[in-house]
Scaffold this motif. Structure first.
Motif, PDB file in Angstrom:
ATOM      1  N   LEU A  75    -103.557  29.360 -17.282  1.00  0.00           N
ATOM      2  CA  LEU A  75    -102.106  28.672 -17.333  1.00  0.00           C
ATOM      3  C   LEU A  75    -101.625  29.060 -18.837  1.00  0.00           C
ATOM      4  O   LEU A  75    -100.357  29.383 -19.208  1.00  0.00           O
ATOM      5  N   ALA A  76    -102.754  29.142 -19.994  1.00  0.00           N
ATOM      6  CA  ALA A  76    -102.006  29.239 -21.251  1.00  0.00           C
ATOM      7  C   ALA A  76    -101.992  30.749 -21.428  1.00  0.00           C
ATOM      8  O   ALA A  76    -101.131  31.332 -21.926  1.00  0.00           O
ATOM      9  N   TYR A  77    -102.497  31.561 -20.761  1.00  0.00           N
ATOM     10  CA  TYR A  77    -102.643  32.993 -20.787  1.00  0.00           C
ATOM     11  C   TYR A  77    -101.205  33.484 -20.425  1.00  0.00           C
ATOM     12  O   TYR A  77    -100.378  34.086 -21.134  1.00  0.00           O
ATOM     13  N   HIS A  78    -100.709  32.673 -19.016  1.00  0.00           N
ATOM     14  CA  HIS A  78     -99.255  33.266 -18.847  1.00  0.00           C
ATOM     15  C   HIS A  78     -98.388  32.602 -19.965  1.00  0.00           C
ATOM     16  O   HIS A  78     -97.325  33.225 -19.940  1.00  0.00           O
ATOM     17  N   ALA A  79     -98.523  31.564 -20.133  1.00  0.00           N
ATOM     18  CA  ALA A  79     -97.541  30.942 -21.005  1.00  0.00           C
ATOM     19  C   ALA A  79     -97.563  31.724 -22.546  1.00  0.00           C
ATOM     20  O   ALA A  79     -96.300  31.830 -23.097  1.00  0.00           O
ATOM     21  N   GLN A  80     -98.607  32.342 -22.901  1.00  0.00           N
ATOM     22  CA  GLN A  80     -98.610  33.015 -24.041  1.00  0.00           C
ATOM     23  C   GLN A  80     -97.922  34.564 -23.992  1.00  0.00           C
ATOM     24  O   GLN A  80     -97.629  34.626 -25.018  1.00  0.00           O
ATOM     25  N   ASN A  81     -98.038  35.012 -22.905  1.00  0.00           N
ATOM     26  CA  ASN A  81     -97.494  36.410 -22.449  1.00  0.00           C
ATOM     27  C   ASN A  81     -96.113  36.187 -21.965  1.00  0.00           C
ATOM     28  O   ASN A  81     -95.393  37.105 -21.626  1.00  0.00           O
ATOM     29  N   TYR A  82     -95.484  34.977 -21.737  1.00  0.00           N
ATOM     30  CA  TYR A  82     -94.261  34.612 -20.961  1.00  0.00           C
ATOM     31  C   TYR A  82     -94.190  35.538 -19.623  1.00  0.00           C
ATOM     32  O   TYR A  82     -93.233  36.126 -19.341  1.00  0.00           O
ATOM     33  N   THR A  83     -95.344  35.755 -18.694  1.00  0.00           N
ATOM     34  CA  THR A  83     -95.134  36.381 -17.696  1.00  0.00           C
ATOM     35  C   THR A  83     -95.671  34.955 -16.726  1.00  0.00           C
ATOM     36  O   THR A  83     -96.287  34.149 -16.956  1.00  0.00           O
ATOM     37  N   PRO A  84     -95.019  35.154 -15.503  1.00  0.00           N
ATOM     38  CA  PRO A  84     -95.062  34.046 -14.525  1.00  0.00           C
ATOM     39  C   PRO A  84     -96.383  34.311 -13.827  1.00  0.00           C
ATOM     40  O   PRO A  84     -97.079  35.185 -13.488  1.00  0.00           O
ATOM     41  N   LEU A  85     -97.086  33.363 -13.268  1.00  0.00           N
ATOM     42  CA  LEU A  85     -98.439  33.237 -12.504  1.00  0.00           C
ATOM     43  C   LEU A  85     -98.145  34.178 -11.305  1.00  0.00           C
ATOM     44  O   LEU A  85     -99.129  34.937 -11.107  1.00  0.00           O
ATOM     45  N   THR A  86     -97.085  33.746 -10.756  1.00  0.00           N
ATOM     46  CA  THR A  86     -96.867  34.388  -9.396  1.00  0.00           C
ATOM     47  C   THR A  86     -95.421  34.180  -8.979  1.00  0.00           C
ATOM     48  O   THR A  86     -94.730  33.212  -9.584  1.00  0.00           O
ATOM     49  N   ASP A  87     -94.541  35.170  -8.273  1.00  0.00           N
ATOM     50  CA  ASP A  87     -93.512  35.164  -7.961  1.00  0.00           C
ATOM     51  C   ASP A  87     -92.987  34.726  -6.642  1.00  0.00           C
ATOM     52  O   ASP A  87     -91.936  34.525  -6.224  1.00  0.00           O
ATOM     53  N   TRP A  88     -94.118  34.654  -6.023  1.00  0.00           N
ATOM     54  CA  TRP A  88     -93.898  34.129  -4.430  1.00  0.00           C
ATOM     55  C   TRP A  88     -94.934  33.264  -4.049  1.00  0.00           C
ATOM     56  O   TRP A  88     -95.998  33.213  -4.426  1.00  0.00           O
ATOM     57  N   PRO A  89     -94.464  32.308  -3.048  1.00  0.00           N
ATOM     58  CA  PRO A  89     -93.183  32.166  -2.711  1.00  0.00           C
ATOM     59  C   PRO A  89     -92.029  31.654  -3.555  1.00  0.00           C
ATOM     60  O   PRO A  89     -91.118  31.765  -3.328  1.00  0.00           O
ATOM     61  N   PHE A  90     -92.649  30.879  -4.650  1.00  0.00           N
ATOM     62  CA  PHE A  90     -91.535  30.750  -5.550  1.00  0.00           C
ATOM     63  C   PHE A  90     -92.264  30.942  -7.022  1.00  0.00           C
ATOM     64  O   PHE A  90     -93.452  31.230  -7.149  1.00  0.00           O
ATOM     65  N   THR A  91     -91.452  31.171  -8.134  1.00  0.00           N
ATOM     66  CA  THR A  91     -92.125  31.493  -9.530  1.00  0.00           C
ATOM     67  C   THR A  91     -92.880  30.271 -10.037  1.00  0.00           C
ATOM     68  O   THR A  91     -92.294  29.173 -10.149  1.00  0.00           O
TER      69      THR A  91
END
Lengths: 327, 306
Positions: A75-91
């Motif tokens: 969770l923190a890694y994605h927040a750090q890089n501003y990338t979503p965890l997953t785009d499907w089925p929803f972001t």
């Protein structure tokens, strides 16, 4: 108040007094040590529900510790890089909020414990010890080869996650959060032991046939205990990752599972504050013996051996002077 | 994927499996006879490897190294049985796990103390250093073939020992009824020490033999220990036959999985993703195998005891 209650109160007082002294004396390292002890104690309190009351010797509890750690890390890694965890089925976005991370860590490790429990609790005795060990190894090797999240090297989270209204980078404030959670879980645990569920679980450890005869299902009791136990250990894993700001496959290692059991035994099996006493003693020994000799594990091993062979009630059993709770 | 590669990998898997059997046989014998979980078995493997490397390094003789490994591991085994393990037979499994976990700490750090943190090297004996030509154009290292042969001979010897000798009869009888055997005049304490030393010697032999392929270092016993536990749990705890079948299953699954799973995934995935998925599945494969066996048969393939 009996002697064990006095000892518990003294332990709790120590958990408040030592860091308070460290703040006054300006010794931030002592606070970090105390935080480590409190978090490891939380993990062991979790295991103690399965092991102490339920009699389930899980040699794979690092699975839940690691899942909690990786929940925080991912969770923190994605927040750090501003990338979503997953785009499907929803972001789904990453987050830096501790309460959200705790919730995710608790739920994912509870779910893992439910599934692992469903499969493992079909076996008993040595087979149970070994199958939980095998699940631990599965997760360990999976995390090593999972290169998206650092693989063998693990991943660093550069800034500690936040809690509304607090500055978690101040050691004593983060310590307060961890101690608060530990006290909450201890209180829940005390209620659980006295609840009908706790009594039935205890009975299922002692005489499963009779429990079955009065119409309760030992399998279901154990599964609930195992799931609860995993959830708490997972929460501890998330805190541990936040303490170190680092997550790696060692959080899944079987040595760690062994150490969590060691905390319980040196403190006193099936006693409310046993895991707390054990984890605190372990962290203190690690620090002092580690300062005395590079080979401090030899002394730790000898001490552990002496406790197992000659002092069955652990530290609290030794101090409280009478054996209780476990045969 | 050529047939030669397949044959080579099957031989590798066989060699790995047979070495695992030497470890697992000792573990399962000790569990079967004494009801004891010995996590320190991996430490005896390490003791064997270190004895072999130290003696072979000093004398230049691989055979002397092997003898030292057998003697050293058996002596270490007998010593811990007399000092520690003896007190654990009547305890629950939790105490056994913990006390032997403590022994691992003592052995590992003690060895680091004595030999330092750097790995030692054990040379493959000169006569077995090269490859051997097998039928169908397969070239295979002579030393690994020798390992397979030694392992098979030891396995056969062990089966003979258990099935045909007086010691074997006592071991099997001790498994069933300790009090009755003691009442018939067998010194059960000494029998247990002998069985423990025998199991330790097997682990030490495996450590010394494998030490010439890999490096000899502190902590080398733990991964093998876990695999040996997987083996005996798959085979059914207490069964030597189960240990043999389980060891070969685990050895072949592990070796073939790491070579062929990535290739298999390449058939329907991107190469990079396939290598990744294949490698992670391969490293988990034996644990998946074990979980599946236990879900299907909770006491293992040949096990009766719980």
């Amino acid at each position: 108040m009996n002697r064990e209650a006095l000892i518990n109160a003294a332990l709790l007082l120590g958990l408040i007094a030592v860091p308070a002294w460290a703040v006054i004396a300006d010794e931030p390292f002592t606070i970090t040590l105390a935080t480590r002890a409190v978090i490891l104690a939380l993990a062991a309190v979790g295991l103690n529900i399965a092991l102490g009351i339920g009699g389930l010797v899980s040699l794979g509890h690092a699975v839940f510790f690691g899942i909690g750690g990786y929940s925080m890390g991912i969770l923190a890694y994605h927040a750090q890089n501003y990338t979503p965890l997953t785009d499907w089925p929803f972001t789904i976005q990453g987050t830096r909020s501790m309460p959200v991370i705790w919730l995710v860590a608790t739920l994912t490790s509870a779910f893992a414990a439910l599934v692992i429990g469903l499969l493992s609790l079909r076996t008993s005795g040595v087979y149970f010890i070994m199958i939980t060990l095998a699940f631990g190894q599965m997760f360990y090797f999976f995390s090593i080869s999972w290169s998206a999240y650092g693989g063998e090297d693990g991943m660093s989270i550069y800034v500690r996650n936040g809690f509304p209204g607090l500055n978690t980078l101040v050691p004593i404030q983060f310590y307060g959060l961890c101690l608060g959670l530990l006290c909450l879980v201890l209180a829940l645990n005390a209620l659980l032991i006295r609840s009908p569920f706790g009594l039935a679980l205890n009975a299922a450890r002692q005489v499963p046939e009779r429990v079955r005869a009065v119409g309760l299902d030992p399998f279901r009791l154990r599964l609930v205990a195992f799931t609860l136990s995993g959830a708490i250990t997972g929460l501890a894993g998330a805190l541990f990752a936040d303490l170190n700001r680092f997550v790696s496959p060692t959080m899944f290692s079987w040595q760690l599972s062994g150490e969590i059991i060691v905390f319980i035994i040196i403190g006193g099996t099936a006693r409310l504050f046993g895991p707390v006493a054990g984890a605190a003693l372990f962290v203190a020994l690690e620090h002092w013996l580690g300062g005395l000799s590079d080979y401090w594990h030899v002394f730790l091993g000898l001490l552990l051996l002496l406790i197992v062979l000659f002092a069955k009630g652990g530290l609290i059993g030794l101090l409280a002077g009478r054996s209780k709770a476990h045969d | 994927m050529s047939l030669i590669l397949l044959a080579e990998q099957v031989l590798n898997g066989l060699q790995f499996g047979i070495m695992l059997f030497l470890m697992a046989a000792g573990l399962t014998l000790i569990f079967g006879v004494m009801g004891l979980i010995n996590l320190a078995h991996g430490s005896l493997y390490m003791v064997g490897a270190f004895c072999a490397a130290a003696v072979a390094g000093a004398t230049g003789s691989f055979a002397l190294g092997l003898a030292a490994a057998l003697a050293g591991a058996a002596a270490a085994g007998a010593l811990i049985e007399l000092l520690v393990i003896r007190r654990l037979y009547n305890r629950d499994h939790l105490d056994q796990v913990l006390a032997t976990f403590a022994l691992i700490l003592i052995f590992s750090e003690g060895t680091r103390w004595l030999f330092g943190s750097f790995p030692l090297y054990l040379e493959v004996p000169g006569a077995l250093a090269g490859p051997v030509a097998l039928p169908f154009g397969i070239q295979y290292p002579a030393y690994r073939l020798a390992l397979i042969a030694i392992g098979l001979i030891v396995a056969a010897g062990l089966f003979w020992l258990i099935a045909r000798t007086r010691l074997g009869i006592r071991i099997r009888a001790g498994e069933n009824d300790r009090e009755m055997v003691a009442a018939l005049g067998v010194d059960i304490d000494r029998l247990y020490t002998v069985v423990f030393a025998l199991g330790a010697a097997l682990a030490g032999l495996a450590g010394a033999l494998v030490g010439a392929i890999q490096s000899v270092q502190v902590g080398m016993g733990e991964p093998v220990l876990i695999l040996a536990f997987v083996v005996i749990v798959i085979g059914g705890i207490g069964s030597i036959k189960g240990a043999l079948v389980g060891a070969l299953l685990v050895g072949l699954t592990d070796t073939l999985g790491s070579v062929f799973l990535p290739a298999l995934f390449k058939l329907f995935m991107q190469p990079a993703a396939a290598t990744q998925t294949g490698a992670s599945l391969a490293s988990m494969s034996i644990y998946i195998l074990m979980a599946m066996v236990l879900i299907w048969k909770p006491t293992g393939l040949y096990g009766a005891r719980t």
